[in-house]
Design a protein around this motif. Structure first.
Motif, mmCIF file in Angstrom:
data_model
loop_
_atom_site.group_PDB
_atom_site.id
_atom_site.type_symbol
_atom_site.label_atom_id
_atom_site.label_comp_id
_atom_site.label_asym_id
_atom_site.label_seq_id
_atom_site.Cartn_x
_atom_site.Cartn_y
_atom_site.Cartn_z
ATOM 1 N N ALA A 1 68.950 70.888 42.004
ATOM 2 C CA ALA A 1 69.569 70.008 43.001
ATOM 3 C C ALA A 1 70.575 69.156 42.238
ATOM 4 O O ALA A 1 70.246 68.074 41.738
ATOM 5 N N VAL A 2 71.802 69.656 42.109
ATOM 6 C CA VAL A 2 72.779 69.053 41.208
ATOM 7 C C VAL A 2 73.059 67.601 41.564
ATOM 8 O O VAL A 2 73.204 66.733 40.684
ATOM 9 N N GLU A 3 73.098 67.289 42.851
ATOM 10 C CA GLU A 3 73.432 65.923 43.267
ATOM 11 C C GLU A 3 72.337 64.929 42.910
ATOM 12 O O GLU A 3 72.566 63.713 42.902
ATOM 13 N N LYS A 4 71.144 65.410 42.588
ATOM 14 C CA LYS A 4 70.021 64.529 42.213
ATOM 15 C C LYS A 4 69.786 64.518 40.710
ATOM 16 O O LYS A 4 68.803 63.954 40.242
ATOM 17 N N ARG A 5 70.680 65.112 39.957
ATOM 18 C CA ARG A 5 70.482 65.269 38.522
ATOM 19 C C ARG A 5 71.254 64.210 37.737
ATOM 20 O O ARG A 5 72.441 64.350 37.510
ATOM 21 N N PRO A 6 70.601 63.134 37.305
ATOM 22 C CA PRO A 6 71.307 62.188 36.434
ATOM 23 C C PRO A 6 71.697 62.869 35.130
ATOM 24 O O PRO A 6 71.052 63.827 34.688
ATOM 25 N N ARG A 7 72.758 62.380 34.522
ATOM 26 C CA ARG A 7 73.189 62.920 33.236
ATOM 27 C C ARG A 7 73.674 61.768 32.365
ATOM 28 O O ARG A 7 74.001 60.692 32.862
ATOM 29 N N PHE A 8 73.722 62.015 31.082
ATOM 30 C CA PHE A 8 74.069 60.963 30.133
ATOM 31 C C PHE A 8 74.763 61.595 28.941
ATOM 32 O O PHE A 8 74.280 62.602 28.401
ATOM 33 N N VAL A 9 75.887 61.024 28.538
ATOM 34 C CA VAL A 9 76.615 61.474 27.358
ATOM 35 C C VAL A 9 76.610 60.333 26.342
ATOM 36 O O VAL A 9 77.025 59.208 26.661
ATOM 37 N N GLY A 10 76.116 60.609 25.140
ATOM 38 C CA GLY A 10 76.042 59.541 24.153
ATOM 39 C C GLY A 10 76.019 60.056 22.731
ATOM 40 O O GLY A 10 76.014 61.265 22.480
ATOM 41 N N GLU A 11 75.992 59.111 21.806
ATOM 42 C CA GLU A 11 75.924 59.429 20.379
ATOM 43 C C GLU A 11 74.539 59.063 19.863
ATOM 44 O O GLU A 11 74.092 57.926 20.030
ATOM 45 N N GLU A 12 73.884 60.024 19.248
ATOM 46 C CA GLU A 12 72.523 59.814 18.768
ATOM 47 C C GLU A 12 72.520 59.085 17.428
ATOM 48 O O GLU A 12 73.295 59.401 16.526
ATOM 49 N N VAL A 13 71.637 58.105 17.331
ATOM 50 C CA VAL A 13 71.383 57.401 16.068
ATOM 51 C C VAL A 13 69.907 57.590 15.736
ATOM 52 O O VAL A 13 69.035 57.144 16.484
ATOM 53 N N VAL A 14 69.624 58.279 14.643
ATOM 54 C CA VAL A 14 68.244 58.517 14.235
ATOM 55 C C VAL A 14 67.739 57.286 13.495
ATOM 56 O O VAL A 14 68.264 56.917 12.440
ATOM 57 N N GLN A 15 66.722 56.649 14.056
ATOM 58 C CA GLN A 15 66.185 55.410 13.499
ATOM 59 C C GLN A 15 64.990 55.664 12.577
ATOM 60 O O GLN A 15 64.699 54.844 11.702
ATOM 61 N N ARG A 16 64.318 56.775 12.794
ATOM 62 C CA ARG A 16 63.189 57.157 11.953
ATOM 63 C C ARG A 16 63.001 58.661 12.094
ATOM 64 O O ARG A 16 63.129 59.200 13.190
ATOM 65 N N ASP A 17 62.685 59.336 10.977
ATOM 66 C CA ASP A 17 62.469 60.785 11.045
ATOM 67 C C ASP A 17 61.520 61.211 9.943
ATOM 68 O O ASP A 17 61.913 61.374 8.790
ATOM 69 N N ASP A 18 60.261 61.383 10.317
ATOM 70 C CA ASP A 18 59.243 61.840 9.369
ATOM 71 C C ASP A 18 59.051 63.348 9.421
ATOM 72 O O ASP A 18 58.169 63.881 8.722
ATOM 73 N N VAL A 19 59.845 64.043 10.250
ATOM 74 C CA VAL A 19 59.655 65.481 10.422
ATOM 75 C C VAL A 19 60.910 66.265 10.028
ATOM 76 O O VAL A 19 61.013 67.454 10.288
ATOM 77 N N ASP A 20 61.874 65.561 9.423
ATOM 78 C CA ASP A 20 63.108 66.201 8.951
ATOM 79 C C ASP A 20 63.823 66.958 10.071
ATOM 80 O O ASP A 20 64.342 68.056 9.868
ATOM 81 N N GLY A 21 63.818 66.364 11.254
ATOM 82 C CA GLY A 21 64.551 66.946 12.377
ATOM 83 C C GLY A 21 63.861 68.086 13.081
ATOM 84 O O GLY A 21 64.393 68.622 14.058
ATOM 85 N N ASP A 22 62.688 68.481 12.607
ATOM 86 C CA ASP A 22 61.979 69.614 13.210
ATOM 87 C C ASP A 22 61.127 69.099 14.378
ATOM 88 O O ASP A 22 59.962 68.740 14.209
ATOM 89 N N THR A 23 61.706 69.091 15.565
ATOM 90 C CA THR A 23 61.027 68.533 16.737
ATOM 91 C C THR A 23 60.404 69.592 17.631
ATOM 92 O O THR A 23 59.824 69.259 18.668
ATOM 93 N N ASP A 24 60.507 70.854 17.267
ATOM 94 C CA ASP A 24 59.974 71.922 18.104
ATOM 95 C C ASP A 24 58.470 71.756 18.272
ATOM 96 O O ASP A 24 57.716 71.694 17.294
ATOM 97 N N GLY A 25 58.027 71.651 19.529
ATOM 98 C CA GLY A 25 56.612 71.522 19.813
ATOM 99 C C GLY A 25 56.091 70.104 19.827
ATOM 100 O O GLY A 25 54.914 69.881 20.163
ATOM 101 N N LEU A 26 56.936 69.123 19.476
ATOM 102 C CA LEU A 26 56.479 67.737 19.479
ATOM 103 C C LEU A 26 56.461 67.181 20.901
ATOM 104 O O LEU A 26 57.191 67.638 21.786
ATOM 105 N N TYR A 27 55.636 66.162 21.101
ATOM 106 C CA TYR A 27 55.584 65.442 22.379
ATOM 107 C C TYR A 27 56.563 64.276 22.320
ATOM 108 O O TYR A 27 56.671 63.594 21.296
ATOM 109 N N LYS A 28 57.245 64.067 23.428
ATOM 110 C CA LYS A 28 58.379 63.144 23.418
ATOM 111 C C LYS A 28 58.345 62.223 24.629
ATOM 112 O O LYS A 28 58.134 62.673 25.757
#
Length: 239
Positions: free
Chosen positions: A98-125
Motif C-alpha cells: 500500500a504505497v500511500e501508507k508507506r513512510p520513507r526516510f532518506v538519511g546518513e547513517e552514523v555508527v555510534q557503537r559496533d561490537d559485531v563489525d557490521g555483521d547484522t545478519d540475523g540480529l534483532y533490531k
C-alpha cells in the motif's frame, strides 16, 4: 553511507504471510540489483500481530545523487524512476504494498557503537522513528539526541550495535531521525526496550531506564513509530 528506509504496509487483501512471500521471493532479488545499491537488508517483525508495519526495507548508497536517481528525494514520495532495475522495483511494489501508507526516510547513517563489525545478519533490531518534541527546532533536537541521549543509549545492556540516521533533507523528512539498536538475543531487547505490544514500556533498571527517562526531554513519544524485527542482509558489497 546514505540510506533509504521504507516502512512497509501490505496491500489490502493480502495476508502478512502472502506479503512476506512476495517481498522476499519476488521483490528482494530485483531491489538488491538497483544501480548504486551497496547494501540491502530487510527486517521482518518478530511479532506481526502487534507490529506497526509489515516490514522494513533498507538500501544503502555511497553517493546521495545515486540514491536520489534510483529512489527519489525525500520530497518526491510518488517518484517513478524511468530506467533499469529501479523502474522494475518501483513497478513491482504495486503488487504487494500500500504505497500511500508507506513512510520513507532518506538519511546518513552514523555508527555510534559496533561490537559485531557490521555483521547484522540475523540480529534483532529495535528501530525508533523519531519525532521531536513540540517547541524544539530540528537542530535543537539533533543536538540533544547526539550529545546527551546517544552516550546513554549505546550503553544499554545487551546492545551490540547502535546507529543513528540523520535526514539529508530535514524540511521534507517524515521523521527527525532514526535510532537503531541491535541485540543478539530477543529477550535482552524486550528487557531493555519492551516488546512490540508495549509501546509505553518503562524499564526499571540501569541505562535503559535512564535512556527512557531522557526521551521525554526531546521526543514526542506518542508520535514515534517503532519496530522490532530480525534483520536479513540480502546484499553487502561494501569494501
Amino acid at each position: 553511507m546514505y540510506k533509504h528506509v521504507a516502512l512497509l504496509v501490505r496491500k489490502e487483501g493480502l495476508t502478512h504471510e502472502e506479503f512476506v512471500d512476495h517481498w522476499q521471493t519476488e521483490h528482494a532479488p530485483i531491489a538488491r540489483e538497483i544501480d548504486g545499491v551497496r547494501r540491502y537488508q530487510t527486517v521482518l517483525p518478530t511479532d506481526p500481530g502487534n507490529a506497526e508495519f509489515d516490514g522494513i526495507a533498507e538500501l544503502y548508497f555511497e553517493d546521495l545523487d545515486a540514491l536520489h536517481d534510483a529512489l527519489g528525494s525525500e520530497g518526491s514520495r510518488d517518484y517513478d524512476p524511468e530506467k533499469g532495475t529501479a523502474k522494475a522495483a518501483r513497478e513491482d511494489v504495486d503488487n504487494f504494498l500500500a504505497v500511500e501508507k508507506r513512510p520513507r526516510f532518506v538519511g546518513e547513517e552514523v555508527v555510534q557503537r559496533d561490537d559485531v563489525d557490521g555483521d547484522t545478519d540475523g540480529l534483532y533490531k529495535h528501530s525508533a522513528f523519531l519525532v521531536r518534541k513540540e517547541g524544539l527546532t530540528h537542530e535543537e533536537f539533533v543536538d540533544h539526541w547526539q550529545t546527551e541521549h546517544t552516550p546513554i543509549a549505546r550503553e544499554i545492556d545487551g546492545v551490540v550495535r547502535y546507529a543513528t540516521v540523520l535526514p539529508t533533507d530535514p524540511e521534507n523528512a517524515e521523521f527527525d531521525g532514526v535510532a537503531e539498536l541491535y541485540f543478539e538475543d530477543l529477550d535482552a531487547l524486550h528487557d531493555a526496550l519492551g516488546s512490540e505490544g508495549s509501546r509505553d514500556y518503562d524499564p526499571e533498571k540501569g541505562t535503559a531506564k535512564a535512556a527512557r527517562e531522557d526521551v521525554d526531554n526531546f521526543l514526542a513519544v506518542e508520535e514515534r513509530p517503532r519496530f522490532i524485527g530480525r534483520e536479513t542482509v540480502q546484499k553487502d558489497d561494501r569494501s
